[in-house]
Write an enzyme that holds these catalytic residues in place. Structure first.
Site, PDB file in Angstrom:
ATOM      1  N   TYR A 126      17.078  -3.138  -1.591  1.00  0.00           N
ATOM      2  CA  TYR A 126      15.652  -3.335  -1.266  1.00  0.00           C
ATOM      3  C   TYR A 126      14.869  -2.024  -1.342  1.00  0.00           C
ATOM      4  O   TYR A 126      13.810  -1.950  -1.973  1.00  0.00           O
ATOM      5  CB  TYR A 126      15.528  -3.985   0.120  1.00  0.00           C
ATOM      6  CG  TYR A 126      14.100  -4.064   0.603  1.00  0.00           C
ATOM      7  CD1 TYR A 126      13.188  -4.931  -0.013  1.00  0.00           C
ATOM      8  CD2 TYR A 126      13.643  -3.274   1.654  1.00  0.00           C
ATOM      9  CE1 TYR A 126      11.868  -4.993   0.408  1.00  0.00           C
ATOM     10  CE2 TYR A 126      12.338  -3.331   2.079  1.00  0.00           C
ATOM     11  CZ  TYR A 126      11.447  -4.193   1.454  1.00  0.00           C
ATOM     12  OH  TYR A 126      10.130  -4.243   1.867  1.00  0.00           O
TER      13      TYR A 126
ATOM     14  N   TYR B 187      -0.045 -11.307   2.398  1.00  0.00           N
ATOM     15  CA  TYR B 187       0.295 -11.305   3.827  1.00  0.00           C
ATOM     16  C   TYR B 187      -0.760 -12.026   4.661  1.00  0.00           C
ATOM     17  O   TYR B 187      -1.151 -13.122   4.322  1.00  0.00           O
ATOM     18  CB  TYR B 187       0.496  -9.867   4.329  1.00  0.00           C
ATOM     19  CG  TYR B 187       1.418  -9.089   3.449  1.00  0.00           C
ATOM     20  CD1 TYR B 187       2.740  -9.465   3.312  1.00  0.00           C
ATOM     21  CD2 TYR B 187       0.963  -8.002   2.728  1.00  0.00           C
ATOM     22  CE1 TYR B 187       3.599  -8.759   2.499  1.00  0.00           C
ATOM     23  CE2 TYR B 187       1.812  -7.291   1.911  1.00  0.00           C
ATOM     24  CZ  TYR B 187       3.127  -7.673   1.795  1.00  0.00           C
ATOM     25  OH  TYR B 187       3.960  -6.987   0.996  1.00  0.00           O
TER      26      TYR B 187
HETATM   27  O1  DON Z   1       9.394  -2.396   3.384  1.00  0.00           O
HETATM   28  C1  DON Z   1       8.596  -1.490   3.278  1.00  0.00           C
HETATM   29  O2  DON Z   1       8.183  -0.946   4.257  1.00  0.00           O
HETATM   30  C2  DON Z   1       8.038  -1.021   1.944  1.00  0.00           C
HETATM   31  N1  DON Z   1       8.983  -0.398   1.156  1.00  0.00           N
HETATM   32  C3  DON Z   1       7.332  -2.080   1.177  1.00  0.00           C
HETATM   33  C4  DON Z   1       6.210  -2.573   1.955  1.00  0.00           C
HETATM   34  C5  DON Z   1       5.020  -2.977   1.204  1.00  0.00           C
HETATM   35  O3  DON Z   1       4.691  -2.550   0.118  1.00  0.00           O
HETATM   36  C6  DON Z   1       4.189  -3.900   1.955  1.00  0.00           C
HETATM   37  N2  DON Z   1       2.996  -4.205   1.244  1.00  0.00           N
HETATM   38  N3  DON Z   1       1.905  -4.198   1.255  1.00  0.00           N
END
Ligand code: DON
Length: 321
Positions: free
Chosen positions: A191, A243
């Site tokens: 991830y 979201y």
């Molecule tokens: O999981 C995380 O915190 C990040 N790598 C990805 C989060 C993300 O881009 C959320 N989006 N808007």
């Protein structure tokens, strides 16, 4: 939709109109992301027949972040099929923030694959042994969709991994309910690595156009994604991609899209085009401020909303004519 010059003019005008907007803040919760230049602003449109329109910092690279989630979901569907994938993740909008620590009270599944919990469950489904093989498979698929070589930003990856305790908590929470298998660190490495892939606006527009084009990359002609699953990916993007702004987005813009905290946002206009925008200043929901403005205006200007009566690009209508 208009002539080539008219579309380039629209893209140029959007860039000019919004380039001085300074609302929003660059993400800082992953320390490396705080280094982004807040003034960067790029736009790219790619049509399903391979025409490309760009403006501003369209070739500036940034990390894909959550925009990796729809593609990872597609890969899980291709590898495990619909039913096995849906045993691990739902398709309901959560109405909550991307990093909420919450599973469905009855099924214990994460609400959908666009929030972190769902994306980590999906990463667990597409990971491989050794871990690098799964990461490489993801990168290769993204390269095919972008039509060029891509690489992972090792500094962002290290930064995200060093600070990703909330994601670790979510992953172990899911292990407790047997939603993911015990190779938790492998799922997380998958991830984190996916999120750290470097892309530019053109890459995102072409990835989006590949989805819009039933899985075939518009420029290279390569079949990248199995089209039978794309409708599921676009559906969760439509209902969950932004979201806790997902409903507002569907209402205002009306096309499937996904944002990332790196400042990117991409949108898919089915059978027509892909849009990629980069602007790292984010709103309270973690979505790019100028990215949303550009997509909103493009949608209204070109009549892209899925339920727009004047949606002249509707492939079904074109097919009928
Ligand atoms: O999981 C995380 O915190 C990040 N790598 C990805 C989060 C993300 O881009 C959320 N989006 N808007």
């Amino acid at each position: 939709m208009g002539t080539v010059t008219q579309i380039q003019e629209i893209v140029d005008n959007l860039y000019e109109k919004y380039k001085d907007i300074q609302d929003g803040e660059v993400a800082t919760y992953i320390p490396e992301l705080a280094k982004a230049d807040p003034n960067d602003f790029g736009i790219c449109l790619a049509t399903v027949d391979g025409q490309i329109f760009t403006a501003g910092d369209w070739d500036k690279e940034f990390t894909i972040q959550s925009m990796c989630k729809p593609f990872a979901f597609q890969m899980a569907l291709e590898r495990h099929g619909r039913d096995a994938t849906l045993e691990r993740v739902g398709v309901e909008p959560s109405g909550d923030a991307f990093n909420s620590i919450e599973l469905h009270p009855k099924t214990a599944r994460p609400y959908n694959p666009m929030i972190n919990a769902g994306a980590i469950a999906i990463a667990s489904l597409i990971k491989q042994n050794p871990v690098d093989a799964g990461i490489q498979a993801f990168v290769e698929r993204m390269e095919q969709a972008a039509g060029r070589k891509l690489r992972i930003d090792e500094d962002v990856l290290a930064s995200e991994s060093a600070t990703g305790h909330r994601n670790r908590a979510i992953a172990y929470f899911m292990l407790n309910f047997d939603i993911i298998d015990p190779e938790v660190h492998v799922a997380l490495q998958q991830y984190f690595s996916q999120c750290s892939l470097l892309v530019n606006c053109r890459d995102m527009a072409l990835m989006a156009a590949t989805l819009a084009n039933m899985g075939t990359q518009p420029v290279t002609g390569q079949r990248v994604f199995d089209f039978q699953y794309i409708k599921y990916v676009l559906t969760v993007m439509f209902t969950c991609g932004l979201y806790d702004y997902a409903g507002g987005w569907a209402y205002e813009v009306g096309v499937p899209a996904k944002s990332g905290v790196g400042g990117g946002i991409f949108a898919v206009v089915n059978r027509q085009l892909g849009i990629g925008v980069y602007s790292p200043r984010l709103d309270a929901q973690g979505n790019s401020v100028r990215g949303i403005l550009v997509c909103k205006e493009l949608a209204s200007h070109l009549g892209l909303h899925a339920f727009e009566f004047t949606n002249v690009g509707s492939s079904f209508m074109q097919w009928l004519l």
